[in-house]
Design a protein around this motif. Structure first.
Motif, PDB file in Angstrom:
ATOM      1  N   ARG A  40       0.925  -1.010   0.002  1.00  0.00           N
ATOM      2  CA  ARG A  40       0.083  -0.051  -0.030  1.00  0.00           C
ATOM      3  C   ARG A  40       0.748   1.200  -0.113  1.00  0.00           C
ATOM      4  O   ARG A  40       0.518   2.409  -0.708  1.00  0.00           O
ATOM      5  N   GLY A 143      -4.374  -5.665   7.424  1.00  0.00           N
ATOM      6  CA  GLY A 143      -3.482  -5.535   6.418  1.00  0.00           C
ATOM      7  C   GLY A 143      -2.269  -6.743   6.469  1.00  0.00           C
ATOM      8  O   GLY A 143      -2.241  -7.320   7.416  1.00  0.00           O
ATOM      9  N   ARG A 291      -8.330  -0.262  -0.186  1.00  0.00           N
ATOM     10  CA  ARG A 291      -8.779  -1.333   0.648  1.00  0.00           C
ATOM     11  C   ARG A 291      -9.930  -2.401   0.322  1.00  0.00           C
ATOM     12  O   ARG A 291     -10.691  -2.654   1.096  1.00  0.00           O
ATOM     13  N   ARG A 294      -7.886  -7.747   0.884  1.00  0.00           N
ATOM     14  CA  ARG A 294      -7.438  -8.360   2.540  1.00  0.00           C
ATOM     15  C   ARG A 294      -5.986  -9.024   2.199  1.00  0.00           C
ATOM     16  O   ARG A 294      -5.948  -9.951   1.677  1.00  0.00           O
TER      17      ARG A 294
END
Length: 305
Positions: A40, A143, A291, A294
Motif C-alpha cells: 500500500r 493488512g 482497501r 485483504r
C-alpha cells in the motif's frame, strides 16, 4: 526486458515498458522474477513518482546470474528477495544480503508475500521485546503486517482492530483473542500497542495503555496527521512511552530465512488476498489503495492475466 513503470495517473498507476536488463553490482545476484507483491505504501509513492524510480521491493524467483564477489546463492537457486527497487520486472538485481533460499515447500506466490510485511512484523516484535503473557493491541490489523503480527506474537493476548467482521474472522483464526472494529471499543488497559493508522486513532489507542506501557508507532495508513495534546498525554497512563519504529537497517537475509523457515514449517501463513498475472498490476494497486484487498496482493510474471 519488460518492466512496469509509473505513469503518474492514479487510475492506471503503472504501464509496461521495455528497458535494458539491470547490470548487477559485484555483491548483487540477477534474479528472474516469478512473482512480486505490491504494498500500500507503494500506491502512495505512485501518486507523485520520482523521475527514474522503478517500484518493486518484494520478489520471488530464480537466480540467473550469481554475484560476482562469490556471495549469495548459485545460479538456478530459488530465492525470495527484498531489493531496494525495480522488482516489478522480468529480472531484477538484488543484493545478496537481501536474499534467502526457498525450499521446495514454499511456492513463489507465498514467498513474494513475505519480505516487507514479514520483515516489519518480525523486527517490530523484536523491538517490542518479550510479548508472552502481555496484553497487546494491534491497530490496522487486517493488512499484511497485521496478519503476520498476530501469528508471530504467540503467547500474547491480542486485541486486533479491523474494519469488518469478515476480516476479523481470519484474525481470530490466526490467534487473536478479540477483534473490534473501532479502537474506541478496545478494552484495555494494554501493555503494548502496535499502531499503524495514525490520525485520530493514535491518541485513542495511547489512552488504552496500562501504566508503564509502550506504544510503538510504525505507520500512518490513514494518511492523516496525528494531533496529540501534551496535557492529555501526561494526564493519561503513568510513565507511558511512545516509540517510533522503521523496519530498515541490518541486512535482510537472515530474517528472510527465518520467515521462510516458519512458512515451510506451517507456523506462518501469508495472507494472500489476490493472485493475478502481472498485466493486472494497475488494477491490483488501485484496489489495494482503496482497501479492497485483504492481506497481500501478488502478481505472477509471465502471465498477463
Amino acid at each position: 526486458m519488460r518492466t512496469l513503470i509509473p505513469t503518474g495517473d492514479p487510475r492506471q498507476p503503472v504501464a509496461f515498458a521495455d528497458e535494458p536488463e539491470p547490470v548487477p553490482a559485484p555483491d548483487e545476484a540477477l534474479v528472474e522474477v516469478e512473482a512480486f507483491a505490491v504494498n500500500r505504501g507503494e500506491t502512495f509513492l505512485l501518486e507523485r513518482p520520482v523521475p527514474g524510480w522503478r517500484p518493486g521491493k518484494d520478489v520471488a524467483g530464480v537466480v540467473v546470474r550469481a554475484a560476482a564477489d562469490g556471495s549469495g546463492p548459485a545460479v538456478g537457486t530459488r530465492v525470495v528477495g527484498h531489493p531496494p527497487a525495480g522488482g516489478w520486472a522480468e529480472r531484477v538485481a538484488v543484493p545478496t544480503r537481501s536474499l534467502a533460499v526457498l525450499p521446495g515447500a514454499v511456492d513463489a506466490v507465498r514467498a513474494a508475500a513475505l519480505p516487507l510485511a514479514g520483515l516489519t512484523a518480525l523486527r517490530l516484535l523484536r523491538a517490542a521485546g518479550a510479548v508472552a503473557g502481555r496484553r497487546l493491541l494491534v491497530t490496522g490489523a487486517s493488512g499484511g503486517v497485521g496478519h503476520y503480527l498476530v501469528e508471530l506474537a504467540a503467547g500474547a493476548e491480542i486485541t486486533a482492530v479491523t474494519a469488518t467482521p469478515r476480516r476479523g474472522a481470519r484474525l481470530l483464526e490466526l490467534g487473536a483473542a478479540e477483534v473490534v472494529h473501532d479502537v474506541a471499543d478496545a478494552r484495555g488497559p494494554f501493555d503494548l500497542v502496535l499502531e499503524s493508522v495514525g490520525g485520530a486513532v493514535l491518541p485513542v489507542a495511547l489512552a488504552r495503555l496500562a501504566a508503564g506501557g509502550t506504544l510503538i508507532w510504525f505507520g500512518q495508513a490513514s494518511r492523516t496527521p496525528v494531533a496529540l495534546d501534551f496535557f492529555d498525554f501526561f494526564a493519561g497512563p503513568d510513565n507511558a512511552t511512545i516509540r517510533h519504529f522503521h523496519y530498515e537497517g541490518a541486512p535482510y537475509a537472515d530474517d528472510l530465512a527465518t520467515l521462510v523457515r516458519l512458512v515451510a514449517g506451517g507456523r506462518l501463513h501469508p495472507e494472500v488476498g489476490r493472485v493475478a498475472g502481472w498485466g493486472s498490476t494497475a488494477d491490483a494497486l488501485v484496489d489495494l489503495r482503496e482497501r479492497r484487498v485483504r492481506g497481500r496482493a501478488v502478481l505472477t510474471v509471465g502471465s498477463d492475466r
